[in-house]
Design an enzyme around this catalytic site. Structure first.
Site, short mmCIF file in Angstrom:
data_model
loop_
_atom_site.label_atom_id
_atom_site.label_comp_id
_atom_site.label_asym_id
_atom_site.label_seq_id
_atom_site.Cartn_x
_atom_site.Cartn_y
_atom_site.Cartn_z
N LYS A 103 26.61 38.33 24.23
CA LYS A 103 26.62 36.52 23.49
C LYS A 103 27.14 36.19 24.00
O LYS A 103 26.70 34.98 23.94
CB LYS A 103 25.62 37.28 22.28
CG LYS A 103 26.17 37.86 21.70
CD LYS A 103 25.24 39.47 21.77
CE LYS A 103 26.26 40.70 21.21
NZ LYS A 103 25.70 41.23 20.20
N GLU A 127 18.56 39.97 28.77
CA GLU A 127 17.52 39.65 27.67
C GLU A 127 18.05 40.70 26.76
O GLU A 127 18.00 40.27 25.50
CB GLU A 127 16.29 40.25 28.56
CG GLU A 127 15.69 41.06 27.87
CD GLU A 127 14.82 39.02 26.45
OE1 GLU A 127 13.87 38.38 28.25
OE2 GLU A 127 14.79 38.48 25.95
N VAL A 130 19.75 38.87 23.04
CA VAL A 130 19.73 38.33 22.19
C VAL A 130 18.47 39.91 21.34
O VAL A 130 17.65 39.38 21.83
CB VAL A 130 19.24 36.63 22.07
CG1 VAL A 130 18.42 36.16 20.78
CG2 VAL A 130 20.38 35.80 22.36
N ILE A 134 14.00 43.29 21.37
CA ILE A 134 12.90 41.69 21.51
C ILE A 134 12.65 41.50 22.68
O ILE A 134 14.03 40.80 23.02
CB ILE A 134 12.66 41.24 19.85
CG1 ILE A 134 12.79 41.69 18.70
CG2 ILE A 134 11.40 39.66 20.47
CD1 ILE A 134 13.56 40.44 17.78
N GLY A 185 25.40 52.67 14.83
CA GLY A 185 25.52 51.70 16.63
C GLY A 185 25.17 50.63 15.93
O GLY A 185 25.12 49.57 17.17
N ASP A 199 27.84 36.70 15.26
CA ASP A 199 27.22 37.20 16.28
C ASP A 199 25.98 36.98 16.42
O ASP A 199 25.46 36.18 17.36
CB ASP A 199 26.89 38.40 15.98
CG ASP A 199 26.44 38.97 17.28
OD1 ASP A 199 26.40 39.32 18.04
OD2 ASP A 199 25.27 38.99 16.61
N LYS A 203 24.22 34.10 19.45
CA LYS A 203 22.91 34.29 19.99
C LYS A 203 22.29 33.04 19.92
O LYS A 203 21.46 32.60 20.49
CB LYS A 203 21.88 35.90 18.80
CG LYS A 203 22.62 36.61 19.32
CD LYS A 203 21.87 37.88 18.21
CE LYS A 203 22.62 39.48 18.70
NZ LYS A 203 22.68 40.10 17.18
N GLY A 301 21.11 47.98 17.87
CA GLY A 301 21.58 49.88 18.28
C GLY A 301 21.41 50.21 19.87
O GLY A 301 20.18 49.73 20.34
P1 NAP Z 1 32.00 49.42 22.37
O1 NAP Z 1 31.68 50.93 21.93
O2 NAP Z 1 33.57 49.13 22.30
O3 NAP Z 1 32.72 49.72 24.34
C1 NAP Z 1 33.40 48.66 25.56
C2 NAP Z 1 33.52 49.66 26.70
O4 NAP Z 1 34.14 48.73 27.39
C3 NAP Z 1 33.94 50.82 26.47
O5 NAP Z 1 33.24 52.24 27.08
C4 NAP Z 1 35.38 50.28 26.80
O6 NAP Z 1 35.94 51.84 27.13
C5 NAP Z 1 35.22 49.51 27.85
N1 NAP Z 1 36.25 48.70 29.09
C6 NAP Z 1 36.96 47.85 27.69
N2 NAP Z 1 37.79 46.91 28.33
C7 NAP Z 1 37.67 47.64 29.75
C8 NAP Z 1 37.65 47.17 30.91
N3 NAP Z 1 39.47 46.05 31.05
N4 NAP Z 1 37.82 47.77 32.43
C9 NAP Z 1 36.43 48.65 31.52
N5 NAP Z 1 36.01 49.12 31.07
C10 NAP Z 1 36.19 48.48 29.80
O7 NAP Z 1 31.44 47.73 22.75
P2 NAP Z 1 29.47 47.83 22.67
O8 NAP Z 1 29.68 48.41 20.82
O9 NAP Z 1 29.17 49.34 23.27
O10 NAP Z 1 29.06 46.39 22.63
C11 NAP Z 1 28.82 45.99 24.43
C12 NAP Z 1 28.28 44.97 24.99
O11 NAP Z 1 26.87 45.00 24.03
C13 NAP Z 1 28.91 43.81 23.16
O12 NAP Z 1 29.25 43.04 24.59
C14 NAP Z 1 27.72 43.66 22.57
O13 NAP Z 1 28.28 42.62 22.13
C15 NAP Z 1 26.57 43.47 22.94
N6 NAP Z 1 25.74 44.27 22.53
C16 NAP Z 1 25.98 45.18 21.23
C17 NAP Z 1 24.57 45.77 20.60
C18 NAP Z 1 24.73 46.65 19.74
O14 NAP Z 1 23.20 47.12 19.04
N7 NAP Z 1 25.78 47.33 19.39
C19 NAP Z 1 23.38 45.24 21.21
C20 NAP Z 1 23.24 44.16 21.99
C21 NAP Z 1 24.52 43.22 22.86
P3 NAP Z 1 36.97 52.84 26.17
O15 NAP Z 1 34.91 53.32 26.45
O16 NAP Z 1 37.61 53.60 27.44
O17 NAP Z 1 37.39 52.60 25.36
N1 HSE Z 2 25.66 43.42 16.14
C1 HSE Z 2 25.16 42.99 16.71
C2 HSE Z 2 23.59 43.08 15.46
C3 HSE Z 2 24.19 43.82 17.93
O1 HSE Z 2 24.22 43.75 14.58
O2 HSE Z 2 23.20 42.40 15.61
C4 HSE Z 2 22.99 43.19 18.89
O3 HSE Z 2 23.06 42.31 19.25
#
Ligand code: NAP
Ligand code: HSE
Length: 429
Positions: A103, A127, A130, A134, A185, A199, A203, A301
């Site tokens: 986002k 999708e 946000v 949902i 997570g 964040d 969204k 999550g």
């Molecule tokens: P994360 O745990 O920090 O994972 C980031 C990943 O990106 C890691 O695997 C990291 O590698 C890799 N990475 C970083 N720099 C890189 C590069 N230059 N080249 C290739 N790989 C690279 O983040 P996350 O929580 O999974 O979040 C990912 C995205 O999803 C974010 O945009 C977040 O806002 C979004 N999101 C998260 C949630 C949630 O519930 N957590 C929900 C919706 C959206 P390493 O493993 O080697 O460190």
């Molecule tokens: N960190 C975000 C949240 C993940 O807590 O809503 C989902 O986008």
């Protein structure tokens, strides 16, 4: 059966969740859509890091994954706005559809990215960016497409809703609740994005884009997070018949202005939003034809996010198979601007700590009156020590500028002890 090749860039909390869920989703996609998703490349920052088994050996250079001819769709799960932008730009140049949960990328760099996507004629599916599981963006793009939207609001950060719920329901302290949200997570890699409201504002910008064809300049959105909320305010809000939620509001003001904001907000204890707990999200909107619609579901999550990512991957794969261009950003030239924060009008909760002396309440109330701000409720609890007492006001509708003027005058009174605590009140009727 059509097998479509996926390149995964980023395999952290969300990416590893997707890899865990893909084998269970694939038979459903085969049965329902006649497609199978196959991960053919993975890039991470540090391939030597220990991780659960992956379908292919990870590499560190994402450009190799984007260039791989067997990879037809790229999934960006790196996060942030710099490297992620380069990845998105490379995908668009290579005419490979991009699926992302990012986002921040769309809200902060959408002004650059959207024209690139339009020029390339390549879709970006987002999708998962946000409200987790949902499908609210799909609802805006499809089910509600014939409606004029009269406004929308939402609890759209799972982490802060989880923290507030734990503080209110289990008496947890802020730091413990945040650590639990991280362990589950829910939180961003930089959890300040969650607790400082950023964040949710990312969204809200995306919802504004889909609802009103207008992507606001991100730095102009007024954003407040949940750090300032105290147990005392939670209790006063409850006594007044409200609960405190981190609420995003997006609404048109007249023909050319749009209000977008994120702030801790008192919502009526009897409103459905008040019972959205934990990492659940809710988005409420009013269509001119549909009337009020509310979506509720898990907002954060790896599993809830996988649900949205897999739906986007399935749609992207179907479009690749059918040689269909997929959903492109429309060429919108909306003459809209954000309302200036001081012109925003609404109701407010104001708590002021004053010396416990006769006449102080009347002085404070007089200042609100002099600024033509009506008072709808007052609390002055007994039993607060050290000669000071909180005065809690629920105010009638006022502009931010007149409220600020009144609060500045109150701060100058000799009996005022601390800066006022101010929160929005939304009756959501
Ligand atoms: P994360 O745990 O920090 O994972 C980031 C990943 O990106 C890691 O695997 C990291 O590698 C890799 N990475 C970083 N720099 C890189 C590069 N230059 N080249 C290739 N790989 C690279 O983040 P996350 O929580 O999974 O979040 C990912 C995205 O999803 C974010 O945009 C977040 O806002 C979004 N999101 C998260 C949630 C949630 O519930 N957590 C929900 C919706 C959206 P390493 O493993 O080697 O460190
Ligand atoms: N960190 C975000 C949240 C993940 O807590 O809503 C989902 O986008």
């Amino acid at each position: 059966m059509n097998k479509i090749g996926i390149g995964l860039i980023g395999c952290g909390t969300v990416g590893s969740g997707l890899i865990r869920n893909l084998p269970h989703a694939n038979p459903l996609l085969a049965e329902r859509l006649g497609i199978q998703l196959e991960i053919r490349g993975i890039a991470v920052r540090d391939p030597s890091k220990p991780r659960p088994s992956l379908p292919v050996q990870p590499i560190s250079d994402w450009k190799i994954v984007v260039a791989d001819p067997s990879v037809q769709i790229i999934l960006e799960l790196v996060g942030g706005t710099d490297e992620a932008f380069q990845i998105a730009e490379a995908c668009l140049k290579a005419h490979k559809p991009l699926v992302t949960a990012n986002k921040a990328l769309l809200a902060e760099r959408g002004q650059e990215l959207i024209p690139l996507a339009q020029k390339s004629g390549t879709p970006i599916y987002f999708e998962a960016s946000v409200a987790g599981g949902i499908p609210v963006l799909k609802a805006l793009r499809e089910g509600l497409v014939a409606n004029q939207l009269l406004g929308l609001h939402g609890i759209i950060n799972g982490t802060s809703n989880y923290i507030l719920s734990r503080m209110v329901e289990a008496g947890s302290d802020f730091a413990t609740a945040l650590q639990q949200a991280k362990d589950l997570g829910y939180a961003e890699a930089d959890d300040r994005l969650d607790v400082d409201g950023i964040d949710a504002a990312h969204k809200a910008s995306i919802l504004c884009l889909l609802a009103y064809g207008f992507l606001p300049k991100f730095s102009e959105i007024p954003v407040e997070g949940i750090r300032k909320i105290t147990a005392q305010d939670v209790s006063f809000a409850r006594q007044l018949g409200y609960v405190i939620k981190l609420l995003a509001m997006v609404r048109p003001i007249g023909n050319e202005q749009i209000e977008v904001r994120v702030a801790p907000t008192l919502v009526p204890a009897l409103h459905p939003l008040a019972s959205v707990h934990g990492a659940f999200n809710a988005v409420g909107l009013i269509g001119n034809l549909s009337g009020p619609v509310q979506f509720t579901g898990r907002g954060a999550g790896p599993d809830a996010t996988s649900s949205a990512l897999l739906a986007d991957l399935a749609e992207a794969a179907k479009n690749v198979r059918d040689k269909s261009p997929g959903p492109l950003f429309p060429k919108v030239d909306r003459k809209a601007r954000l309302i200036a924060p001081n012109d925003s009008v609404g109701r407010f909760y104001v708590r002021i700590e004053v010396e416990d002396r006769p006449g102080v309440l009347a002085q404070v109330a007089g200042i609100f009156g002099s600024e033509k701000i009506g008072i709808s409720s007052v609390l002055q609890p007994e039993g607060h020590g050290a000669g000071s007492v909180p005065l809690v006001f629920l105010l009638e509708s006022a502009s931010v500028s007149s409220l600020q003027k009144a609060v500045a005058l109150i701060a100058k009174l000799p009996n005022t002890r601390q800066p006022a605590m101010i929160m929005r009140v939304e009756d959501l009727t």
